[in-house]
Design an enzyme around this catalytic site. Structure first.
Site, PDB file in Angstrom:
ATOM      1  CB  SER A 145       4.924  -1.790   5.614  1.00  0.00           C
ATOM      2  OG  SER A 145       5.731  -2.356   4.617  1.00  0.00           O
ATOM      3  CG  ASP A 288       9.199  -4.751   4.164  1.00  0.00           C
ATOM      4  OD1 ASP A 288       9.137  -5.996   4.232  1.00  0.00           O
ATOM      5  OD2 ASP A 288       8.214  -4.050   3.882  1.00  0.00           O
ATOM      6  CG  ASP A 290       5.352  -5.820   6.555  1.00  0.00           C
ATOM      7  OD1 ASP A 290       6.310  -5.333   5.908  1.00  0.00           O
ATOM      8  OD2 ASP A 290       4.194  -5.862   6.101  1.00  0.00           O
ATOM      9  CG  ASP A 292       5.059  -6.575   2.793  1.00  0.00           C
ATOM     10  OD1 ASP A 292       6.123  -5.976   3.053  1.00  0.00           O
ATOM     11  OD2 ASP A 292       3.959  -5.981   2.664  1.00  0.00           O
TER      12      ASP A 292
END
Length: 541
Positions: A145, A288, A290, A292
């Site tokens: 992440s 961010d 990734d 999500d």
């Protein structure tokens, strides 16, 4: 077994020449070996996450293959799955993510499990969507992440498309501990490589979100060197919005994140390039790495996750129907969502922190149309419910664009909508105290001190209720969380981070707007500053 003996055994089975070379150079360094072999990354509801390197206390190919073998063992033992075991695997563009994904595919395939592998680095919400779309038993996302560049991680989703919750995490952890040498595990090579069709299916699901009919909005965007850029641009074009202008220096995936010290849009400085590009635009949006999470700025300032959460909630409820609608948030997010739910006559659920819990909020008769958490995570749905059973930074970005375009058509901005909410529900202002530590025992010691001697007052406000969620509370599962309700409507929640070595305190004050919103905001800012100082003293860190 000594750390040196564990290191020797590790070297014998490690398939990665890089980590073998790293470990071979450390064999005569007892302190380094103790760091790598004196502990291990624990598999929990957040899966695995840690620094890359050799040994069980690091993210590496051995650790990942053991995790895949443990998951395979659990899947093979289940008799409650809807279909024969199958897993879809996604990965981001961090160091080793593609290798970890392929190793997982090989181990799962060798265990006789059907495997689908994403065609390239893609956002986490595409993987979460794919679990249900493909009818898989589980999903794996290789990502850390918004962690630092040296980290990587491993998230596990179940057949409902949501991240796992207890006791499934404990079952998988136990199975991982029972895995032997990874060089003796059978491997397969017949997994199914997915194509761009999975991305197009995800985009079609986003087109069903409550986006409204207006499309006139100008946006500056950054994926922060992550994997969201290409998919977000396609999503905006697919749904009829102008494609955002992208920060050129941060447009392409780069695992070293060269322009930011910490690839998290909440961190100071991370949004500077995007804010500069967005000076003459209606919105600034960031994902961010990734994709999500979704960060939003308007009118020259960053909006908090709670502010965006409240705006999106009303937008979704204006564009959906039905008494069975459910909105959900976490115990550390603003209390505003509960008031909005009451205003619209819909059901409301409050859960533990994390989208794995938000997706379990409410009851079987509820239709979740919206969920959010203050850490920039939003799950937006329409009359058919939510297409992604996890936070989705791309779906959220689209919906924010639709909300802003709708406001712009009326000559208004998101800041005007925030003022409307403050006058209607009171100004809900939130902030955090976050303390990063090198020694995790400092966190447990601080929580123990608070339990032994709960504060009677904070920043001059009496603590009217002190809730310890360690053994469960009001229908919530047990969790290492302390909550204090304050006179005047304020609230403080203290908990250790689930993904980083941090102790966090979430603060909220509620100020009625009787004059100007600027006056109310000044009052709230002062109260939050005092509360932050008081809580920091109470934590003792």
């Amino acid at each position: 077994m000594s750390d040196r003996a564990r290191a020797d055994a590790w070297l014998e089975q490690d398939p990665d020449p890089e980590t073998r070379a790293e470990l071979a150079a450390l064999l005569d360094d007892p302190e380094a070996l103790a760091d790598r072999f004196g502990a291990k990354l624990e598999f929990g509801t957040a899966g695995l996450r840690g620094e890359l390197g050799a040994g069980p206390n690091r993210m590496n190919r051995v650790t990942v293959m053991r995790a895949a073998a443990g998951l395979a063992s659990v899947l093979a033992s289940r008799d409650d799955l809807a279909a024969p075991p199958s897993v879809v695997i996604g990965y981001d563009a961090r160091h080793k993510s593609d290798v970890f994904a392929q190793d997982s595919a090989a181990i799962l395939g060798g265990a006789g499990i059907t495997v689908h592998l994403m065609p390239r680095p893609l956002p986490t919400p595409v993987l979460a969507y794919a679990v249900r779309h493909l009818g898989c038993s589980a999903g794996i996302m290789v990502t850390a992440s918004h962690n630092p560049p040296r980290d990587n991680g491993y998230k596990v989703y179940w057949e409902d498309g949501a991240q796992i919750i207890p006791p499934l995490d404990e079952e998988i952890s136990t199975a991982i501990d029972a895995v032997g040498r990874v060089d003796e595990l059978p491997r397969g090579d017949d997994w199914r490589m997915l194509d761009d069709g999975i991305v197009e299916s995800y985009l079609r699901s986003l087109a069903r979100l409550p986006l409204g009919t207006h499309r006139d909005v100008t946006i500056a965007y950054t994926p922060l060197h992550g994997v969201g850029g290409a998919v977000l641009r396609r999503a905006f074009e697919w749904c009829g919005f102008p494609v955002p202008d992208v920060v050129a220096e941060q447009a392409e995936p780069d695992p070293d994140f060269p322009t930011v010290s910490f690839p998290n849009p909440e961190e100071p400085g991370a949004m500077d390039l995007a804010l500069a590009l967005g000076k003459n635009r209606d919105l600034v949006i960031a994902n961010d790495p990734d994709a999500d999470r979704c960060a939003v700025a308007a009118g020259g300032r960053m909006l908090t996750g709670d502010e965006v959460g409240g705006l999106l909630a009303e937008h979704v409820l204006r564009h959906t129907d039905g008494a069975d609608r459910l909105v959900a948030t976490t115990i550390v997010s603003s209390s505003l969502l509960g008031k909005i739910a009451a205003e619209y006559g819909v059901r409301y659920a409050e859960t533990l922190t994390g989208f794995k819990w938000i997706m379990k909020g409410g009851s079987d008769r509820d239709r979740l149309v919206y969920g959010y958490e203050e850490a920039l995570g939003y799950c937006v749905g329409g009359d058919e419910g939510v297409p992604v059973h996890d936070k989705d930074g791309i779906g959220a970005a689209l919906t924010v664009a639709g909300l802003a375009a709708e406001a712009k058509a009326e000559g208004r901005t998101l800041l005007d909508l925030l003022e409307d909410q403050a006058r209607r529900y009171g100004l809900h202002a939130t902030a955090q105290v976050s303390v990063r530590v090198d020694d995790l025992s400092l966190i447990s010691d601080a929580m123990a001190r608070l339990r032994e001697a709960p504060p009677a007052e904070l920043a001059g406000h009496a603590v009217t209720e002190a809730d310890d969620l360690a053994t469960g509370f009001d229908g919530l599962p047990p969790s290492d969380v302390l909550r204090y309700r304050l006179s005047g409507g304020g609230r403080v929640v203290v908990r250790p981070s689930g993904t980083e070595p941090k102790l966090k305190a979430y603060l909220e004050v509620v100020v009625p707007v009787t004059g100007s919103t600027e006056e109310a905001q000044a009052t709230a800012t002062g109260e939050l500053a005092a509360l932050r100082e008081s809580v920091a003293d109470a934590l003792g860190l």
